[in-house]
Design a protein around this motif. Structure first.
Motif, short mmCIF file in Angstrom:
data_model
loop_
_atom_site.label_atom_id
_atom_site.label_comp_id
_atom_site.label_asym_id
_atom_site.label_seq_id
_atom_site.Cartn_x
_atom_site.Cartn_y
_atom_site.Cartn_z
N ASN A 96 17.64 -55.30 48.99
CA ASN A 96 17.72 -54.88 50.40
C ASN A 96 16.64 -55.55 51.24
O ASN A 96 16.90 -56.06 52.33
N THR B 135 25.21 -48.71 54.15
CA THR B 135 25.25 -48.44 52.72
C THR B 135 26.68 -48.05 52.34
O THR B 135 27.29 -47.21 52.99
N ASP C 147 24.19 -52.45 51.75
CA ASP C 147 23.48 -51.97 50.57
C ASP C 147 24.52 -51.41 49.61
O ASP C 147 25.04 -50.31 49.81
#
Lengths: 348, 348, 348, 348
Positions: A63, A140, A171
């Motif tokens: 990340n 995410t 992510d």
């Protein structure tokens, strides 16, 4: 009855075996071995796209490197308020990007609301140096709330990214869990939607330590080699990561493992919905459930050996959780068994 | 005939096996499992000292975190010019320490000359802000030149460190190789000599990926937890490192592996000294040899399948290496065999 | 009718004259001249405390260096959401502190609510590395909303700082304006309240470029010399700042200038309160007024030559500002005249 | 008899006067005033090129921002070993560039030897991540040794910069002194030679505090606005710098001041060459002289009130300076008078 986290599980036997197999013989170091190349090639096939692959040690590294590659002075990184990058990485994205700032978007159930995201971006108009400048968007998938963005929802985020010329990072610590829920291809969930950088996580889904930063624009790879090395994430015996991914991707093991852990979560969810002493805080789309329980019930379960975490009650739930209730997170993994789930449900 | 690097080897079977054994069952994450604790305790025993242990993914990470913990604005880190931190880490120490500067000490054969070290430190007198300030000393044991500091030589460095109130870090990427050469205890080579921070490397000596930053002053550990996490080096399934170290330290495996690779280097050295077409550039004390060969000989060997690297000729050797000769590095490892060595020597 | 900002004014004649007087002759550089020393001594007298003084070029530099001196990995800096450090410094605090994070506290009218501040701090319990750690508290006096913390309110903040072992910084860009409003001594508004670091601003109150970072604990000065130099804030001809402060502090000029600008704001406030087309959004305690006007009125005023800025309407005011109204900021300065104010009020 | 540094002088009366003139009235802040624009335009005329101008507070800031704009992970900045960026800025270039490394080139008399520069660059071949990558070249004109690069010598450096795709920065802290020595135009000494970024210094040549970072490629300006603001170098009352440059550039004052200080150095040099107790270490081309004196003579001069610094004897001079001699630096400025020089020479 371990539902604390998917990273409490070890490694899947097939992955462990692959590592043992790769432990003999000599191979060139620092990511240049045949096995490294083979897995990189496999990932290009999996994603139906020429990708640049960077093995790293942790999801936080993937990340942070992704965000660092988009670095701008006074930069703002837009993310969900509950995003791992915002609440669980101890300032790693700020460190890797030399002080970029997380700009949290408040939205329910883990998914950024496009309108709120855009409103946040608009707070930093071009050329107004005092407030800094937009730098990247990160989402995410599956989210930290256990939910999953639909493909149209990814489109909505990525069209904002395009409009404001911001790179879009995903992510994917639980990428596989989201993928099997949506039933789409890896390509359809990423570059076909406009995702440019992906943290492709294997660790939570049956590997020991296998994370890859994937760039859908290989032209950006040249600098990343230096960014990765400079942050101490280039492994000399890189094949120990490659070997894990090799087994992970072979014969769709990764998808099978994700289906299993999602299935365990579903089994758990059904049992909870059928019970009178527990209810889901919101529907899950992956291997994470958020459950409202009477505090006394939770304590009894924990005393009986069930392991799971208390969770802070978000604002939007405040009125529907009573004083004697709490919010709890239950996570399943490749190693969760029917017996684990049933033992929990029985006690419930 | 792979003599390119000890990190071209894989993992020793006992270490691979330990990892497989640790792959089943649930364990708490992020370095809190029983196995993590067990290995930390074992390291306190090995070092006969209460130590704080931080598992990390790479030697570069251990080095950079050690140096970052000594951070000062405008800081200078004193090291040998050929030190790994100075020439092989792509600016990681600078990145982790927010721009501290490497202050290279020119000394022969990998060991810093104490007088030259002190002269370098004196260039930065206290309070003269323009030039910055001394911040730390780092030494590599065994050195990048394959040599080993004697205990009295470590004393000489550490007394300078004490005099100037500088923390002393030891890069122990090849710690075991030096230890068995000196025939002293881990304590005698570190804290008893004044070393405060140690990068304890397992990777080059038979592990997959096992590095530990060891603090001999556990009071400094509180901040290190945050430094490590912030730099993306806290592994969720930390036990995969712990399991390697567990086997590595058990029954002195680590010392046996080091003795083996040192022995292979000695066998190689003897053969080279006995040959007419090669000679050692300087004596080795570990598993690295630096050899002067006719370039044509080196090329023939490489064509025949021997793998080893060309090396730049240092100044002090310039006059003793002829135009048709080159300097080459040969590294042995736990996986090097008598047969490998003899095949090489035979071709030589 | 310039009410845009106090930094649109130039320099007060006495300050300009002092600079001219200091322009001749030679003086040692980099903050070591007699004039530098004289002003440092004067500041110790003004604050009735032995202080370490660091002249810097901008308020942002003073703030960022203060915060950088408290640096912790994964650190959180607690501040009001509208604080200059949070919204107007383009990430300078993050840059100087290598990626610390601003933790904004939502409170009305520019003053942090102690309860909300403490709740925010509690989100980062000691030892839980994932979320990072508390690092410093910074408050602005007078605040960005034109209000002023009372001494008891400063006490409330500083007792929290002490409880959590956090250094307390005061951004005193408009220090003098707050001081004359409270009618206390500089000591009573700072170290006697527990403030450890002060950005003492002269620029907004009649200097061209005169900012000083003041440390009430001179033991912290040693590192600050390096921090300042490293951030390019050590001026060779430092006496050009010293000369401004010399005149600024002499004969209480600084207090007179602040009284003047506050008085101009009061005159403006009275006129606004008496008018039917404008009202104060909240009471001011300094030289900044926040005024609610009909948008058409504001536009007419601006067309007539009045210069002032639109301001975003904060949440708590949302219900009391109608759709055809806007919020506007009016700032007075040492250079504002009765005529300016009256011309504005007449048009209103 | 102050020959310690040109920054021991104050400000030239015409510059001080211009500043007073600009002290009245209101002007928009943060570099947007009419005066800022006027000076920026004037600089485009002076350089016969459309330039982007960034006023900053110190030469260190200009240098560091220039280098930061070329930032690369693991980057090396090539400079002369005695360059101000390398020895006098306390790690500011490293700080601003997040840990880039200075790669010093050893060359005599302050000028980088092109062959040595290129050899240094070649140490970092493309794609070899371990050692990092070349990032920028910076040269000082006039140099820290008081010498001046000829236009052909600048060409030699810039052709290397072009060959390796490295931006070329010029530290022009004494730009005017070099310019009048060469007798060329500002354009001929910069962009016509391939210089891309210039630190244009006014402070050492008669200003209080006036430094400008000049970009010959204005396309690079967009990011620089954020870099400058983030490093706390955007001045609210920016016109106080603009006013200095306004007077500095008007009627070629800057060139006259440089001619004066160079002339004073020449007068000093002639006297020294004529004396029996002193000699020049090497010829000067600016306002800095390096002089070899008997130590006893130097001490007597200093006792008599002459102020100048001892200087470390460089390697190449070691054999020509006897044990009872020392090296000393003498710097003249716009404020040096014939009387100062003659008083010194008389005592000599």
């Amino acid at each position: 009855m371990i539902f604390s986290s998917d990273n409490w599980a070890g490694a899947h036997p097939i992955i462990a075996e692959s590592l043992v197999k790769a432990s003999t013989g000599f191979a060139s170091a620092y990511g240049t071995s045949d096995l490294d190349r083979k897995v990189e090639k496999k990932l290009s096939e999996v994603f139906e796209h020429d990708v640049a692959v960077f093995f790293v040690g942790t999801g936080t590294a993937a990340n942070s490197l992704a965000l660092a590659s988009a670095n701008k002075p006074g930069g703002h990184i837009f993310c969900h308020r509950e995003a791992h990058v915002n609440v669980d990485e101890c300032g790693a994205p700020e460190f890797f990007s030399h002080g970029a700032r997380m700009a949290p978007v408040d939205s329910e159930n883990g998914r950024m609301d496009p309108a709120k995201l855009e409103a946040e971006i608009k707070r930093f108009p071009p050329g107004f140096v005092h407030g800094g400048q937009p730098m990247a968007i990160t989402m995410t998938q599956a989210t930290e709330a256990g939910t999953v963005y639909g493909v149209d929802e990814i489109d909505a985020i990525s069209s904002i990214a395009r409009h404001y010329h911001l790179p879009l990072h995903m992510d994917g610590a639980r990428f596989a869990n989201a993928l099997v829920t949506l039933g789409v291809t890896p390509a359809e969930m990423t570059w076909k939607r406009g995702v440019e950088l992906l943290s492709f996580g294997g660790t939570k889904n049956g590997c020991w330590c296998a994370e890859a930063l994937i760039l859908f624009n290989p032209a950006r790879a040249a600098e990343m080699h230096y960014l990765r090395k400079r942050s101490a994430q280039l492994f000399s015996k890189s094949r120990f990561i490659a070997a894990q991914f090799d087994a992970y991707l072979e014969n769709d093991l990764w998808l099978d493992l994700a289906k299993h852990s999602n299935g365990m979560a579903e089994r758990l969810a059904k049992g909870i919905e059928a019970s009178t002493s527990a209810r889901l805080a919101w529907p899950s789309g992956s291997n994470e459930l958020f459950v409202i329980l009477k505090k006394t019930v939770a304590e009894t379960l924990q005393k009986d050996g069930a392991v799971f975490y208390d969770w802070p009650v978000p604002h939007q739930l405040a009125s529907s959780v009573t004083a004697d209730e709490g919010l709890y997170r239950l996570v399943t993994s490749f190693a969760t068994t029917d017996a684990d789930v049933d033992a929990f449900l029985k006690r419930l």
